[in-house]
Design an enzyme around this catalytic site. Structure first.
Site, PDB file in Angstrom:
ATOM      1  N   HIS A 126      22.570  40.240  67.746  1.00 49.99           N
ATOM      2  CA  HIS A 126      23.688  40.803  67.711  1.00 49.99           C
ATOM      3  C   HIS A 126      24.844  40.087  68.782  1.00 49.99           C
ATOM      4  CE1 HIS A 126      26.860  44.223  68.249  1.00 49.99           C
ATOM      5  NE2 HIS A 126      26.893  43.728  69.469  1.00 49.99           N
ATOM      6  N   GLY A 138      24.715  54.014  65.794  1.00 50.81           N
ATOM      7  CA  GLY A 138      25.826  54.595  66.603  1.00 50.81           C
ATOM      8  C   GLY A 138      25.560  55.471  67.703  1.00 50.81           C
ATOM      9  N   GLY A 139      26.468  56.199  67.966  1.00 51.95           N
ATOM     10  CA  GLY A 139      26.397  57.183  68.759  1.00 51.95           C
ATOM     11  C   GLY A 139      27.121  56.772  70.247  1.00 51.95           C
ATOM     12  N   HIS A 184      21.316  49.416  59.076  1.00 50.02           N
ATOM     13  CA  HIS A 184      20.788  50.498  60.053  1.00 50.02           C
ATOM     14  C   HIS A 184      20.366  51.644  59.156  1.00 50.02           C
ATOM     15  CE1 HIS A 184      21.927  48.137  63.426  1.00 50.02           C
ATOM     16  NE2 HIS A 184      23.082  47.934  62.873  1.00 50.02           N
ATOM     17  N   SER A 211      27.483  52.185  63.391  1.00 48.30           N
ATOM     18  CA  SER A 211      28.916  52.712  63.851  1.00 48.30           C
ATOM     19  C   SER A 211      29.663  51.407  63.790  1.00 48.30           C
ATOM     20  CB  SER A 211      28.762  53.162  65.109  1.00 48.30           C
ATOM     21  OG  SER A 211      28.340  52.578  66.212  1.00 48.30           O
ATOM     22  N   ASP A 259      25.680  45.432  57.760  1.00 48.01           N
ATOM     23  CA  ASP A 259      25.589  46.353  58.838  1.00 48.01           C
ATOM     24  C   ASP A 259      25.888  47.799  58.568  1.00 48.01           C
ATOM     25  OD1 ASP A 259      25.319  46.378  61.406  1.00 48.01           O
ATOM     26  OD2 ASP A 259      27.208  46.079  62.234  1.00 48.01           O
TER      27      ASP A 259
HETATM   28 ZN    ZN Z   1      24.978  44.681  65.689  1.00 44.05          ZN
END
Ligand code: ZN
Length: 392
Positions: free
Chosen positions: A200, A73-74, A68, A294, A290
């Protein structure tokens, strides 16, 4: 043209080629062989750097199929949006190629921002590609079409990461997944790119069923899908073993936390050894970091109780763990470099061969990156970055 002559390296290409010499220049591996020598009559000594790699192993630069790069995230609110990846986060971990995706948040994170960051990293010294799309379905695109994104925007080589079997997923239907797969597949065919669908996979009990249902009801083969986070639980790993034996690819996540490992997650190196033992062909398994995702920790009620950030550097660390646990080095290199390059149709990556990109990692005895070259440029020297990003 400036040239680098690497002498006496024990080269794993990934195949063990023994101790040989390599000449790199113009971003490529120009020549290699045990008898290769450079005559100073042929080159200007001011343009030649010689590295004596006696006793050290030289492997292809790592290809990380999920990072990423623009942050992710978040899940814990705006203050928990994770930061962008720095160039040196990748290079110090021997990663010279990254493939980037948006994460859970494709509202405040956008594909233009992802592309811009990829182009910046390409400028700074590594190779960066992107997946169009998003966790949620209908997916976000740049042009309005997955197929057109892959065909006409150079950095896009597939679509993802589409989330399934996860409480954060948009719960795509079979028809939606089928349409995404066919759009990406045809876009890839028409442009000579991979067109793969990175998926994912969460902790949900449906595991890989949403994918196998699409495959069973259509002409789409297993190899169209590239499910990641397969080491999240033992049940998912076992489903992944079946998927890979049927011709699919599976990806293991190397970033983890103590809490995740205390739960159901299996360390990536251990999962690699397990899958190989179960008979999965070594060509079907990859690892990704990854990075900058997050790593949220949810309790049994789905409440967020902790959040950490994935690290690109975990890819090389997991490779070391696997090698130290007895997985042959050639197999480990396949998992962290060559296989992802093949799956993503990056034929100039993931291998040490004449004509391939000069993406190289010279390992020290502890399996750390001593020297790293990306596209022929030395990015790390004696464990320290010699090229930095513009602001880092
Ligand atoms: Zn993922």
């Amino acid at each position: 043209m400036s040239l680098t002559f690497i002498k006496n390296a024990h080269v794993f290409a990934p195949a063990d080629l023994g101790v040989i010499n390599l000449l790199i220049g113009g971003g490529k591996i120009l020549a290699m062989g045990s008898q290769l020598e450079i005559s100073l009559n042929d080159v200007n000594p001011n343009n030649l750097t010689t590295i004596n790699a006696k006793g050290q192993r030289l492997i292809p630069g790592l290809v990380d199929p999920l990072v990423h790069i623009s942050g992710g995230g978040g899940e814990g609110g705006f203050h928990t949006r994770t930061p962008e990846m720095n160039l040196t986060d990748a290079t110090q971990g021997g990663v010279t190629t990254v493939v980037a995706a948006l994460g859970t948040d494709a509202s405040s994170r956008t594909l233009p921002d992802l592309l811009a960051k990829a182009y910046a990293l390409n400028h700074e010294g590594i190779s960066a590609y992107c997946y169009t799309g998003s966790y949620e379905v209908p997916v976000r695109t740049f042009s309005g079409s997955i197929r057109d994104d892959i065909m006409f925007i150079e950095a896009f080589i597939g679509v993802g990461e589409i989330a399934i079997s996860d409480h954060r997923s948009s719960q795509p239907t079979k028809a939606e997944l089928l349409r995404i797969a066919s759009d990406a597949r045809v876009g890839g065919m028409l442009s000579g790119k991979s067109g793969i669908v990175l998926v994912h996979v969460g902790e949900g009990c449906s595991l890989l069923k949403p994918l196998t249902e699409v495959i069973e009801s259509s002409e789409i083969p297993h190899s169209q899908f590239y499910p990641t986070h397969i080491n999240r639980t033992q049940a998912l790993l076992d489903a992944g073993v079946d998927f890979a034996k049927a011709g699919g690819f599976i990806d293991l996540t190397t970033s983890t936390t103590e809490q995740l490992l205390a739960g159901e997650e299996i360390e990536a190196a251990e999962a690699l050894a397990y899958a190989l033992k179960q008979g999965v062909p070594s060509s079907q398994i990859t690892m990704s970091s990854d990075g900058n995702a997050s790593l949220p920790d949810f309790d049994s009620n789905g409440k967020l109780v902790g959040l950490q950030v994935g690290r690109v550097g975990s890819l090389l660390e997991s490779a070391a763990t696997a090698a130290n646990a007895g997985v042959p080095l050639e197999t480990v290199i396949h998992a962290v470099s060559t296989n992802a390059a093949d799956i993503l149709k990056l034929s100039h990556k993931g291998r040490i061969a004449v004509g391939a990109d000069a993406d190289l990692v010279l390992l020290d005895a502890d399996f750390k990156a001593l020297h790293v070259w990306g596209k022929g440029q030395q990015l790390v020297a004696n464990h320290a970055p010699c090229v930095r990003g513009h602001f880092s």
